[in-house]
Motif scaffolding. Sequence first.
Motif, PDB file in Angstrom:
ATOM      1  N   GLY A  98       0.824  -1.211   0.000  1.00 52.34           N
ATOM      2  CA  GLY A  98       0.000   0.000   0.000  1.00 52.34           C
ATOM      3  C   GLY A  98       0.851   1.251   0.000  1.00 52.34           C
ATOM      4  N   LYS A  99       1.920   1.260   0.810  1.00 50.14           N
ATOM      5  CA  LYS A  99       2.814   2.419   0.863  1.00 50.14           C
ATOM      6  C   LYS A  99       3.571   2.610  -0.442  1.00 50.14           C
ATOM      7  N   ARG A 145      -4.753  16.795  -0.073  1.00 50.37           N
ATOM      8  CA  ARG A 145      -5.661  16.625   1.061  1.00 50.37           C
ATOM      9  C   ARG A 145      -6.725  15.568   0.773  1.00 50.37           C
ATOM     10  N   ILE A 146      -7.182  15.519  -0.487  1.00 51.62           N
ATOM     11  CA  ILE A 146      -8.185  14.510  -0.853  1.00 51.62           C
ATOM     12  C   ILE A 146      -7.618  13.106  -0.665  1.00 51.62           C
ATOM     13  N   MET A 147      -6.367  12.925  -1.109  1.00 53.86           N
ATOM     14  CA  MET A 147      -5.748  11.604  -0.968  1.00 53.86           C
ATOM     15  C   MET A 147      -5.496  11.263   0.493  1.00 53.86           C
ATOM     16  N   ASP A 148      -5.146  12.285   1.279  1.00 58.62           N
ATOM     17  CA  ASP A 148      -4.974  12.033   2.717  1.00 58.62           C
ATOM     18  C   ASP A 148      -6.290  11.589   3.350  1.00 58.62           C
ATOM     19  N   LYS A 149      -7.376  12.229   2.929  1.00 57.21           N
ATOM     20  CA  LYS A 149      -8.683  11.857   3.464  1.00 57.21           C
ATOM     21  C   LYS A 149      -9.083  10.450   3.012  1.00 57.21           C
ATOM     22  N   LEU A 150      -8.745  10.113   1.763  1.00 56.00           N
ATOM     23  CA  LEU A 150      -9.108   8.794   1.238  1.00 56.00           C
ATOM     24  C   LEU A 150      -8.306   7.669   1.893  1.00 56.00           C
ATOM     25  N   GLN A 151      -7.057   8.002   2.352  1.00 54.83           N
ATOM     26  CA  GLN A 151      -6.192   6.999   2.982  1.00 54.83           C
ATOM     27  C   GLN A 151      -6.057   5.760   2.085  1.00 54.83           C
TER      28      GLN A 151
END
Length: 376
Positions: free
Chosen positions: A62-63, A316-322
């Motif tokens: 995932g990382k 920020r969107i990707m951070d929220k999506l995790q």
Amino acid sequence: MNTVGLIIFMVVTGSLIAGFTNMLAIRMLFRPYEAKYIFGIKLPFSPGVIPSRRSEASTKLGKIITGHLLTPDVFINKVKSPETDRFIMNFIDRQIATIEEEKLSIGYFLERLHPGLSEKVISGFNQELENKISEESDRLYTSRIEDLVPRDAMHTIDMKVMQFQPEIIRKLEAYMTSDKGYEDLYIMTDEFIEKRGRVAKSLKYFMTKENIALNIQKELVKLINHPKMFEIMERFIMEEYTKVKGRTVNDFLSEDDKEELVSSISSVLEERIDIRSLLDRPIIEFNKEYFISFKERGKYRLKDNTIDYLAHNMGRIMDKLQLAEVIKKQIDSFELAHIENLVMEVAKKEFQMITLLGFILGAVIGLFQGIVVVLL
């Protein structure tokens, strides 16, 4: 055993050992799926490599995907690409055409978001409206009259009140000198004389009731025009007016009256605003000129703003999506047999080549060993 037979035996043996060792190693990547125990002792190499490292592998995968493959820059470039531009523009055009042709309303979109959402919006709006009116009424209910009236309006009212005294004097004098005023004085004089005993009745022998009424009329006109009467009336009016200004609304309205007034105002506003009809009204009918302007020019601005917003906020969107966590959970949710089949389908030829290479290398090593044994 002769020399040739020995060498052939060594070649075949080495090939089989190496080939089957590679096959077993590939098999042990996944098998067994779970740990195996004999007499309570865990067997080595169980479970297989991938099952035993599954959680660690899914986390790292995932990382790796989010850190090197699906990075914000990749999405930003994709969002700003001509293909995405055309896709968003086509999507907006289709939505505009649908709204126009099917005369869709705001209520339609609310229902698409969640069934019954329109009714919740209507009831929520009406409840909020009633709450605001109730809150404001509670504040006004304990406010003074002069605090409720705007300053300019209060000044105008003050000036009007100061003009009451001359107006009252003029009205009183006009009434006293009118036929109606004389008639009322005559009636009151007659009642006074008839109800006050002999002494009062004896006055009519010296003066007629008409004369008595006329004299009273003249004296009253003089009285109301006396300067002292002007001062008394002016002082009385201003004192009472000041008292009224200083009183609060609850001095005039009871709690029940206030609640009834709030309910009445809320009902009238709900009826006048009629949020239900607004939600059911086709969007294109709110403002046809604005809708046409949006259809011709505004949609391009919407498209550009959408792309800019996505580009500037992609991190920020990707951070929220995790995404890394999502990828890990998806991988962890797969059955091991399914993962094994996927890997085998993708790398089937490569695994076959590894197995074949094992047979070949084993044969070569066996040949080398056979030659060495013969020479020694």
